[in-house]
Write a protein that holds these residues in place. Structure first.
Motif, PDB file in Angstrom:
ATOM      1  N   LEU A   9       0.817  -1.207   0.000  1.00 18.34           N
ATOM      2  CA  LEU A   9       0.000   0.000   0.000  1.00 18.34           C
ATOM      3  C   LEU A   9       0.854   1.261   0.000  1.00 18.34           C
ATOM      4  O   LEU A   9       0.624   2.177  -0.783  1.00 18.34           O
ATOM      5  CB  LEU A   9      -0.906   0.016   1.222  1.00 18.34           C
ATOM      6  N   LEU A  17       1.149  10.746  -1.923  1.00 18.47           N
ATOM      7  CA  LEU A  17       1.389  11.838  -0.980  1.00 18.47           C
ATOM      8  C   LEU A  17       2.469  12.763  -1.517  1.00 18.47           C
ATOM      9  O   LEU A  17       2.357  13.990  -1.425  1.00 18.47           O
ATOM     10  CB  LEU A  17       1.825  11.282   0.375  1.00 18.47           C
ATOM     11  N   ILE A  24       3.214  22.105  -2.681  1.00 16.14           N
ATOM     12  CA  ILE A  24       3.542  22.844  -1.457  1.00 16.14           C
ATOM     13  C   ILE A  24       5.055  23.043  -1.358  1.00 16.14           C
ATOM     14  O   ILE A  24       5.526  24.144  -1.062  1.00 16.14           O
ATOM     15  CB  ILE A  24       3.009  22.084  -0.225  1.00 16.14           C
ATOM     16  N   TYR A  63      -3.023  -7.359   0.831  1.00 14.70           N
ATOM     17  CA  TYR A  63      -3.239  -6.260   1.769  1.00 14.70           C
ATOM     18  C   TYR A  63      -4.694  -5.840   1.634  1.00 14.70           C
ATOM     19  O   TYR A  63      -5.181  -5.610   0.523  1.00 14.70           O
ATOM     20  CB  TYR A  63      -2.319  -5.089   1.429  1.00 14.70           C
ATOM     21  N   GLY A  66      -8.343  -0.889   4.963  1.00 16.41           N
ATOM     22  CA  GLY A  66      -9.299  -0.663   6.036  1.00 16.41           C
ATOM     23  C   GLY A  66      -9.619  -1.912   6.814  1.00 16.41           C
ATOM     24  O   GLY A  66     -10.509  -1.913   7.655  1.00 16.41           O
TER      25      GLY A  66
ATOM     26  N   ILE B  69      -3.382  27.363  -4.722  1.00 18.05           N
ATOM     27  CA  ILE B  69      -2.926  26.107  -5.320  1.00 18.05           C
ATOM     28  C   ILE B  69      -2.354  25.180  -4.254  1.00 18.05           C
ATOM     29  O   ILE B  69      -2.625  23.978  -4.235  1.00 18.05           O
ATOM     30  CB  ILE B  69      -1.893  26.417  -6.421  1.00 18.05           C
ATOM     31  N   ALA B  70      -1.588  25.758  -3.317  1.00 15.91           N
ATOM     32  CA  ALA B  70      -1.023  24.926  -2.255  1.00 15.91           C
ATOM     33  C   ALA B  70      -2.145  24.372  -1.376  1.00 15.91           C
ATOM     34  O   ALA B  70      -2.098  23.220  -0.941  1.00 15.91           O
ATOM     35  CB  ALA B  70      -0.040  25.741  -1.423  1.00 15.91           C
ATOM     36  N   THR B  73      -4.069  21.124  -2.483  1.00 20.24           N
ATOM     37  CA  THR B  73      -3.491  19.808  -2.239  1.00 20.24           C
ATOM     38  C   THR B  73      -3.695  19.357  -0.798  1.00 20.24           C
ATOM     39  O   THR B  73      -3.456  18.202  -0.479  1.00 20.24           O
ATOM     40  CB  THR B  73      -1.977  19.821  -2.529  1.00 20.24           C
ATOM     41  N   LEU B  74      -4.153  20.271   0.064  1.00 19.23           N
ATOM     42  CA  LEU B  74      -4.313  19.885   1.462  1.00 19.23           C
ATOM     43  C   LEU B  74      -5.434  18.860   1.644  1.00 19.23           C
ATOM     44  O   LEU B  74      -5.359  18.017   2.527  1.00 19.23           O
ATOM     45  CB  LEU B  74      -4.587  21.125   2.326  1.00 19.23           C
ATOM     46  N   PRO B  76      -6.529  16.233  -0.340  1.00 17.87           N
ATOM     47  CA  PRO B  76      -6.041  14.862  -0.480  1.00 17.87           C
ATOM     48  C   PRO B  76      -5.050  14.473   0.616  1.00 17.87           C
ATOM     49  O   PRO B  76      -5.063  13.330   1.087  1.00 17.87           O
ATOM     50  CB  PRO B  76      -5.353  14.871  -1.839  1.00 17.87           C
ATOM     51  N   LEU B  77      -4.208  15.429   1.017  1.00 13.25           N
ATOM     52  CA  LEU B  77      -3.236  15.113   2.073  1.00 13.25           C
ATOM     53  C   LEU B  77      -3.965  14.761   3.366  1.00 13.25           C
ATOM     54  O   LEU B  77      -3.590  13.830   4.085  1.00 13.25           O
ATOM     55  CB  LEU B  77      -2.309  16.302   2.308  1.00 13.25           C
ATOM     56  N   ALA B  80      -5.388  11.225   3.012  1.00 13.02           N
ATOM     57  CA  ALA B  80      -4.361  10.192   3.171  1.00 13.02           C
ATOM     58  C   ALA B  80      -3.857  10.163   4.605  1.00 13.02           C
ATOM     59  O   ALA B  80      -3.601   9.094   5.172  1.00 13.02           O
ATOM     60  CB  ALA B  80      -3.210  10.443   2.200  1.00 13.02           C
ATOM     61  N   PHE B  93      -4.309   0.443   6.489  1.00 11.73           N
ATOM     62  CA  PHE B  93      -4.574   1.793   6.016  1.00 11.73           C
ATOM     63  C   PHE B  93      -6.079   2.017   5.974  1.00 11.73           C
ATOM     64  O   PHE B  93      -6.827   1.138   5.549  1.00 11.73           O
ATOM     65  CB  PHE B  93      -3.978   1.933   4.615  1.00 11.73           C
ATOM     66  N   LEU B  94      -6.536   3.173   6.420  1.00 10.84           N
ATOM     67  CA  LEU B  94      -7.956   3.544   6.423  1.00 10.84           C
ATOM     68  C   LEU B  94      -8.789   2.708   7.388  1.00 10.84           C
ATOM     69  O   LEU B  94     -10.018   2.747   7.328  1.00 10.84           O
ATOM     70  CB  LEU B  94      -8.584   3.451   5.019  1.00 10.84           C
TER      71      LEU B  94
END
Lengths: 526, 141
Positions: A9, A17, A24, A63, A66, B69-70, B73-74, B76-77, B80, B93-94
């Protein structure tokens, strides 16, 4: 759970990410972007290596996202084939990211760079996701991410030609996505499953009730993936998109994107739809015919190109034909050859595009007629280009030869020796369009000697702050002897060496790939 | 258009309400129809209305292009990052309830473990994407 259990994953999510973080990072400091991208791809590469070792030692890895068990939740599955794909994707894109460190300013405008890297990493994440997912709808989602990333990479260059090529690519890729979605809908209708393992199991019992739906679904999926992988008559978008894009994008698209679709096509045909393998023989026959047309047609188109990147793009059309030929023949050697070709072509074509990029960046020349005497001006780049081009032609001791050799064997196994003739002929055609370039590199006296723009040492100054080791004086002396900045030269030389290593030291690779091919065509349903 | 009194006065009152309604849809995402996507679109449309009435320069004064623009992207961040919580608790995960997160009373605003948290990310990214797409198209003319 240990952290390594999460690798199937995190290799996808980590890259994703990275893609979202890069705007940024670019916002904070643009100079940090290239090393950041290299870091993200390197992280993916480390995970890919670990996954390969793990799969070799303990077999397939699953995997469940969740923690939801398989038929309900999304499942990731890393078998030998997926692990191999992941390794190829991560390794090649790491080298391309390194190349970008010195190259990016040449073709991508400063304000677009953070988006370029976002698209680059998004594309990588999408491809990694397509390789590891064991869920049909998830495949579709990852494929869409890949498509959007790829189109963005083409459009990143601020030129009318690139925008036009990207639009055409987007339209045809969307058409392919629609076909694939339709196919997914049909197979979901009759099996009621999206998890590939359960889907295959269900298909074994229901295909007799709905033979037409099952075959139509596979046909749509095959057609969609073939369109995205640019199988011959469906290749019309490729040459323009791959040649108008900035060079790192071309390398990404030609080296990797096309391969992941071919891989998905092989997976769908042989693993997922295995129960109906017997009744879709005409589909494979069609694949063989089209790939034969691709091998000849792509080379013929390449013969008449005057731009080096267009030549390389048409050569991709021809070389993808080998993958589909192997997939269509379907014998153990042929499928193994298809996998070998996936690896070998991604190395060769990336090397060719990147060295063509160095030539264009250093001397501003893209026309084949202007390549005279390049071997003297850019010796290392020309040597790498030559090695990769000879490998494309299929000279022994280079990786391209091994792929063709096993395709020969596959042709014999399938009792269709006509394809040996076809491959021999295509080798001649490849020679006919690669050798003149090499000839010009080394044996033609240039009328106007190519001039190197800029000073490699000056460009490479960004590599380290003054005061770091080696001191700027020595750094300048070493680097000014180089024909291009080190980050550009290094990937090209490494890829050329990889061509030779894969061609000479083939035993372990072949043994491993034979195992992979066995899991694809012979093994049990899972 | 900048000095149209009616337009200005109405928009000044309507835009905040649209935004509050969008936030309402997002935070009730796990309870009622709607959620991150629907609520995010509503907020995004509120921003589009703001740009239409007060002009693109006013919008740029509020949020410069780079920042917007920055910010995009927050979302999706955030999504995740929420997924990583499950991993940090030693599960997949999740992972949500099976990672031991409290589900609360069904129907309460604070229930469903990480689901309300994750819809915030969806809402933010959809709202900002709508705004960015609109601004890009407007600025090209």
């Amino acid at each position: 759970m240990r952290i390594t259990d999460h690798f199937p994953l995190t290799i996808v999510v980590g890259t994703l990410l990275g893609a979202y973080l890069s705007p940024i990072v670019g916002h904070v400091r643009r100079r940090w972007l290239p090393p950041f991208a290299v870091g993200v791809t390197l992280l993916a590469l480390i995970q890919a290596i670990q996954l390969n070792i793990r799969v070799r030692d303990c077999g397939e890895l699953t995997y469940q996202l969740g923690g939801w068990p398989a038929p309900w939740g999304i499942e990731l599955l890393v078998g030998p084939a997926a692990a191999l794909m992941v390794l190829v994707l991560a390794a090649i894109s790491t080298l391309i990211a390194v190349y970008c460190m010195a190259y990016i300013d040449h073709e991508v405008a400063p304000h677009a760079q953070s988006w370029y890297y976002a698209a680059f990493l998004l594309l990588l994440a999408g491809m990694l996701g397509m390789a590891v997912t064991n869920d049909l709808f998830n495949t579709f989602v990852m494929m869409e991410i890949t498509t959007i990333g790829a189109c963005a990479l083409v459009a990143a260059k601020d030129s009318r030609r690139a925008a036009e090529a990207a639009l055409r690519y987007l339209l045809l890729a969307s058409l392919a996505s629609t076909l694939i979605l339709l196919g997914i809908g049909m197979i979901y209708m009759i099996t009621g499953n999206l998890n590939l393992t359960y889907l295959t199991r269900e298909l074994e019992t229901v295909w007799r009730q709905y033979p037409r739906l099952a075959t139509t679904s596979l046909g749509l999926l095959t057609l969609g993936f073939a369109l995205k992988a640019a199988l011959f008559p469906l290749h019309v978008w490729l040459p323009e998109a791959h040649s108008a894009a900035p060079t790192p994008s071309s390398a990404m698209l030609s080296g990797l994107v096309v391969k992941i679709y071919a891989f998905s096509l092989i997976k769908m045909n042989y693993v997922v739809f295995r129960p109906i393998l017997g009744i879709v023989a005409p589909l494979r026959e069609l694949l063989i015919l089209l790939s034969a047309a691709a091998i000849i047609g792509g080379s013929l188109f390449a013969l008449v190109q005057d731009d080096i990147k267009r030549l390389l793009a048409y050569s991709t059309v021809a070389q993808v034909g080998y993958i589909f030929l192997g997939a269509g023949l379907g014998t153990p050697s042929a499928v193994m050859a298809a996998f070998f070709q996936i690896i070998s072509h991604s190395i060769m074509k990336t090397c060719l595009f990147l060295s063509a990029g160095i030539i264009a960046e250093r001397t501003g020349r893209r026309k084949i007629a202007l390549m005279d005497g390049m071997g003297r001006v850019l010796p290392l780049t020309s040597a790498a280009f030559t090695v990769a081009a000879l490998s494309m032609i299929g000279l022994p001791l280079l990786s391209g030869f091994i792929a063709k050799w096993h395709l020969f064997l596959g042709g014999l196994e399938a009792e269709r020796p006509v394809f040996i003739g076809l491959i021999l002929m295509s080798g001649l055609l490849n020679a006919a369009y690669y050798l003149p370039v090499i000839w010009r590199f080394y044996f033609v006296e240039p009328q106007v000697c190519p001039v190197i723009h800029g000073d490699p040492a000056g460009d490479a100054g960004a590599l380290g702050a003054p005061g770091s080791w080696p001191p700027p004086g020595i750094r300048r002396r070493i680097l000014s002897r180089l024909e291009a900045p080190l980050p550009m030269l290094l990937p090209v030389v490494a890829l050329a060496l990889a061509c030779i290593v894969l061609g000479v030291w083939t035993g372990p690779t072949i043994a491993h790939l034979a195992g992979v091919a066995q899991t694809i065509i012979g093994g049990p349903g899972r | 258009m900048d000095d149209d009194v009616i337009l200005n006065e109405v928009a000044t009152r309507v835009v905040p309400m649209i935004h509050v309604f969008g936030i309402y849809i997002i935070v009730h995402g796990h309870l009622s129809p709607g959620g991150g996507f629907a609520g995010g679109t509503v907020i995004g449309i509120g921003m589009v209305l703001f740009v239409l009435v007060f002009g693109i320069r006013a919008a740029r004064r509020l949020i410069p292009e780079d920042t917007l623009i920055a910010l995009t992207t927050l979302g999706p961040l955030w999504y995740a990052g929420t997924g990583l919580v499950g991993m940090a608790l030693g599960h997949q995960f999740l992972a949500n309830a099976n990672a031991g997160l409290p589900l609360g009373n069904p129907g309460a605003l604070l229930s469903g473990g990480l689901i309300p948290v994750i819809t915030l990310g969806v809402g933010a990214s959809v709202a900002l994407t709508v705004a960015v797409l609109f601004l890009v198209i407007v600025e090209e003319d």
